[in-house]
Design an enzyme around this catalytic site. Structure first.
Site, PDB file in Angstrom:
ATOM      1  N   HIS A 350      37.580  35.265  42.433  1.00 22.02           N
ATOM      2  CA  HIS A 350      38.211  35.734  41.196  1.00 22.02           C
ATOM      3  C   HIS A 350      38.443  37.248  41.213  1.00 22.02           C
ATOM      4  CE1 HIS A 350      39.865  35.182  37.390  1.00 22.02           C
ATOM      5  NE2 HIS A 350      38.852  34.674  36.713  1.00 22.02           N
ATOM      6  N   ASP A 354      43.683  35.555  40.244  1.00 21.84           N
ATOM      7  CA  ASP A 354      43.528  35.307  38.800  1.00 21.84           C
ATOM      8  C   ASP A 354      43.528  33.804  38.523  1.00 21.84           C
ATOM      9  OD1 ASP A 354      43.498  38.032  38.280  1.00 21.84           O
ATOM     10  OD2 ASP A 354      45.686  38.125  38.020  1.00 21.84           O
TER      11      ASP A 354
END
Length: 376
Positions: A350, A354
């Site tokens: 992450h 995204d």
């Protein structure tokens, strides 16, 4: 004199464990002899002697050392003359047993030596029977059956390394997983239609993995952020499509790499997969087979897994988890029908990818599998 070094195993591998020495310290060795077996979280490999001489071991079995470390040395063959006198003097130590004989009168020295050695051994065993219960198979209570409650054994070097790498992956990346499901009807119909022809023409079956490899390549092109990695404070964007495929073994998981998957047909991928699987079975994987992958696919469905959250294969930023195919009721055109369905899981870093991009990637995989247009 030549040093025995831990070779470079490729990116993301910084250490290796000495699984076994096949020669003892001080043994003479010939050029080409197998000296040691090294294990990493991905592969085990043998080191051979580059010259003849006498072996000196610096790193013992079971210990981990960094890439480039000196595991031992091979001295010139002339050094064997220095080692021989030491071995000839080895019988000298038995002499200290002589003073024991007068204490037993006419008895021979070995008998009291053995009996006095046994006495101190018995006392600690009685005091620690509970702690030695499993290895000895003994019971801690009088009259109980001699059935062990557990067995303790050391982790193998490969298992220790795998454990360390998995924890390291969890600590270094912000791993998040997103899920979806795909209808396997189209792929299963193609396999049913072309499997016999594949076996006759190529000598291999038309499996599921090749479809998912091509689907992953399609998704990586659609969402290039997943085909990137973090290197310090830089983002390295890969412009190639080398896909790692996780394969389970008795020793642990290995992840060989299929090169340039964007340029290969399904038959070519199947043949390469079969070749890698054979190398895994006979233990002949090379370091080139394990280096350079940019994305990983893991098929837990072969073991019956319905859903999982796969762990990243550093330094990659994404891994796709395939799972078992189950017939489930789904809605198609307003009607409830039964379809062969598979849950898909995408774990991603992450820090770089995204949530929106991860979802888009997984939907791209789903669409490519449900509507295959790959060259058969």
């Amino acid at each position: 004199m030549s040093d025995i070094l831990i070779p470079n195993f490729g990116e993301s591998i910084t250490t290796a464990t000495v699984a076994a020495w096949h020669r003892k310290d001080g043994d003479p060795v010939a050029k080409g002899d197998t000296l040691a077996t090294l294990e990493t979280d991905k592969v085990s490999t043998d080191l051979e002697a580059e010259e003849s001489g006498v072996l000196e071991i610096l790193v013992p079995e079971g210990e981990e050392a960094p890439i480039g470390a000196v595991l031992g040395r091979i001295s010139p063959a002339a050094g064997t003359s220095n080692a021989a006198p030491e071995e000839e003097q080895a019988p000298v130590p038995p002499e200290p047993e002589k003073p024991v004989a007068p204490e037993t009168g006419k008895d021979s020295a070995p008998t009291p030596a053995a009996s006095t050695a046994e006495i101190p051994e018995q006392k600690p065993e009685k005091g620690t029977a509970a702690t030695k219960q499993a290895p000895a198979g003994e019971s801690t209570k009088t009259g109980e059956e001699n059935t062990p409650r557990f067995i303790r054994k050391p982790m193998t070097p490969l298992r220790r390394t795998i454990a360390a790498r998995l924890v390291e992956a969890q600590h270094q990346a912000a791993i998040l997983t997103t899920f979806n499901e795909c209808d396997m009807s189209a792929v299963m119909e193609l396999r049913k239609q072309f499997n016999a022809a594949y076996r006759e023409r190529y000598g291999t079956k038309l499996g599921f993995m090749s479809f998912f490899i091509k689907a992953a390549v399609h998704a990586l092109k659609e969402v290039p952020q997943v085909n990137a990695k973090i290197d310090g404070t830089d983002i390295v964007q890969n412009l190639y499509y080398d896909i790692s495929v996780a394969i389970g073994t008795d020793k642990g998981l290995v992840v060989p790499v299929l090169r340039d998957c964007d340029q290969k047909t399904l038959p070519e991928l199947e043949l390469e997969l079969a070749s890698l699987a054979e190398k895994v079975r006979n233990g002949s994987l090379s370091m080139q087979d394990l280096q350079g992958g940019c994305f990983t696919i893991s098929n837990g469905g072969t073991y019956g897994s319905l859903l999982s959250t796969p762990i990243l294969n550093p330094p990659q930023s994404g891994i796709l988890g395939m799972h078992a195919i189950q017939e489930r009721p789904v809605v198609r055109d307003g009607r409830i029908v039964v379809r062969p369905m598979m849950y898909l899981a995408l774990s991603y870093d992450h820090r770089l990818v995204d949530g929106k991009q991860a979802v888009q990637f997984l939907i791209a995989v789903k669409n490519a599998v449900e509507n295959p247009v790959f060259e058969l």
